[in-house]
Scaffold this motif. Structure first.
Motif, mmCIF file in Angstrom:
data_model
loop_
_atom_site.group_PDB
_atom_site.id
_atom_site.type_symbol
_atom_site.label_atom_id
_atom_site.label_comp_id
_atom_site.label_asym_id
_atom_site.label_seq_id
_atom_site.Cartn_x
_atom_site.Cartn_y
_atom_site.Cartn_z
ATOM 1 N N HIS A 99 12.693 42.411 141.728
ATOM 2 C CA HIS A 99 11.917 41.164 141.859
ATOM 3 C C HIS A 99 10.624 41.403 142.653
ATOM 4 C CE1 HIS A 99 14.054 38.052 139.798
ATOM 5 N NE2 HIS A 99 15.206 38.377 140.352
ATOM 6 N N ASP B 261 14.918 36.795 135.793
ATOM 7 C CA ASP B 261 15.414 38.160 135.574
ATOM 8 C C ASP B 261 14.833 38.795 134.305
ATOM 9 O OD1 ASP B 261 16.778 37.821 137.856
ATOM 10 O OD2 ASP B 261 18.755 37.591 136.936
ATOM 11 N N HIS C 106 18.323 45.133 142.436
ATOM 12 C CA HIS C 106 17.759 43.964 141.739
ATOM 13 C C HIS C 106 16.657 43.277 142.561
ATOM 14 C CE1 HIS C 106 17.906 40.587 138.926
ATOM 15 N NE2 HIS C 106 17.866 39.779 139.976
ATOM 16 N N HIS D 149 19.932 35.183 145.475
ATOM 17 C CA HIS D 149 19.462 35.719 146.757
ATOM 18 C C HIS D 149 18.153 35.065 147.172
ATOM 19 C CE1 HIS D 149 16.453 38.137 144.605
ATOM 20 N NE2 HIS D 149 17.379 38.169 143.676
ATOM 21 N N SER E 182 15.614 33.289 144.531
ATOM 22 C CA SER E 182 16.284 33.310 143.237
ATOM 23 C C SER E 182 17.555 32.497 143.312
ATOM 24 C CB SER E 182 16.647 34.747 142.873
ATOM 25 O OG SER E 182 15.536 35.403 142.328
HETATM 26 ZN ZN ZN Z 1 17.064 37.878 139.844
#
Ligand code: ZN
Ligand code: KG4
Length: 340
Positions: free
Chosen positions: A113, A305, A109, A138, A135
């Motif tokens: 990004h 996302d 993921h 994270h 985010s």
């Molecule tokens: Zn994300």
């Protein structure tokens, strides 16, 4: 490349050509349900993904007016994220890869990004790129060396910037997700009304810690008599000072990393918090002074996302490792943290 992303509360499907040309990017979000609970309930997010994944796939194919015959490979987020939500996307991708005999690419993921900054840009960036990803789940500083080659320089040791925004918003009686809410309220406030800490800006490393700023806000609110006695302007000042502390810290840490890595050719900002206008502005000003190119995602929908970024990352991973089998049986959701 067909991309599937279900790591958290969004169920997203995209079709992207050559890693940059976004043909479709459909996002089914459960944010309305989660704004009522003030945060993400994993069980609710997973059930929502199960409900939305097939309509999201249909929407993507309908928009592009194509079928699986036109798809070369499928890319799916395998982590980090919520296990229940990840399972929905990964199982769907595995079934589609099996039925339609397509290679299946497992995508991190965070790598997604990072690749959000390739969407709608035909030209490759000038590597190495220094990336700040911020985010809800994270927060990292990453050296992006080539298409799918990353080195994590540092990450959050507690709350990420987005998580801090979400928790602060909840304290201020705002809804979820908190980042846009704080930013909106902060617009009416005075950021110098309070001085919140800028954690770890002198730590000499690339780690982040945002839980202390949130605690400082909590104590300040208690000192002022609690949420119930605060009027709109007092809340706006708190939101402005809070946003200022977070964006200052992120900017400081990014430029400290740049100083330590003079080989860097461009700096990029990505992740949900990259939607923050004040953060973009602060980085832009410093980048101009340093005469270094600065990018953030081309569209707001690429900040939070989405599956276009997963399709892009999947495409570059697929190209980077031509000898891989990309067998669907090898692709599983993972609890692994960080970038892989
Ligand atoms: Zn994300
Ligand atoms: O990347 P993302 O959609 O999900 C994760 O991978 O976690 O990021 C969502 C995070 C949330 O914490 C949200 O509050 C934050 O991004 N966010 C913002 C803004 N828009 C979204 N934070 C600050 N300012 C914004 N405008």
């Amino acid at each position: 490349m067909l991309g599937i992303e279900t790591s958290c509360d969004e169920t997203a499907v995209a079709i992207v050509e050559d890693g940059w040309n976004v043909l479709s990017n459909s996002i089914f979000s459960s944010v309305e349900e989660h704004s009522q609970t003030g945060g993400i309930v994993p069980e609710v997010a997973a059930r929502d993904a199960a409900k939305s994944i097939l309509p999201a796939l249909d929407a993507a194919f309908l928009e592009v007016n194509c079928t699986y015959d036109d798809i070369d490979a499928i890319a799916v987020t395998t982590g980090p994220g919520l296990m229940g939500s990840l399972l929905v996307g990964v199982e769907t991708a595995r079934v589609m890869a099996y039925i339609h005999k397509k290679p299946l690419v497992s995508v991190c993921h965070i790598a997604g990004h990072i690749c959000s900054n390739r969407l709608l840009r035909k030209e490759a960036p000038d590597f190495p790129v220094l990336v700040l990803t911020a985010s809800g789940g994270h927060n990292e500083l990453i050296l992006w060396r080539s298409d799918y080659e990353f080195e994590c320089l540092g990450h959050a040791i507690d709350d990420s910037a987005g998580e801090a925004f979400d928790k602060a918003a909840r304290m201020l009686g705002l809804s979820f997700p908190g980042g846009p809410e704080i930013a909106r309220l902060a617009h009416e406030g005075y950021e110098k009304a309070h001085k919140f800490p800028r954690p770890m800006i002198h730590s000499g490393d690339h780690m982040f810690s945002f839980s202390g700023v949130k605690t400082a806000l909590l104590y300040k609110m208690k000192e002022m008599g609690g949420l119930d006695v605060l009027d709109k302007s007092a809340k706006a000042d708190l939101a402005a000072a809070f946003q200022d502390a977070i964006t200052d810290t992120l900017t400081e840490k990014l430029f400290f990393a740049l100083q330590k890595h003079p080989e860097v050719q461009e700096i990029h900002l990505s992740g949900g918090v990259s939607a923050n206008k004040q953060l973009r502005h602060k980085i832009h000003e410093r980048a101009q002074k340093r005469k270094i190119e600065f990018h953030f995602p081309e569209k707001m929908e690429f900040c939070t996302d989405n599956a276009a970024m997963i399709a892009s990352a999947g495409y570059f991973k697929y190209k980077t490792y031509p000898d891989e089998q990309w067998d669907f049986t090898q692709v599983q959701p993972t609890l692994e943290k960080g970038i892989f």
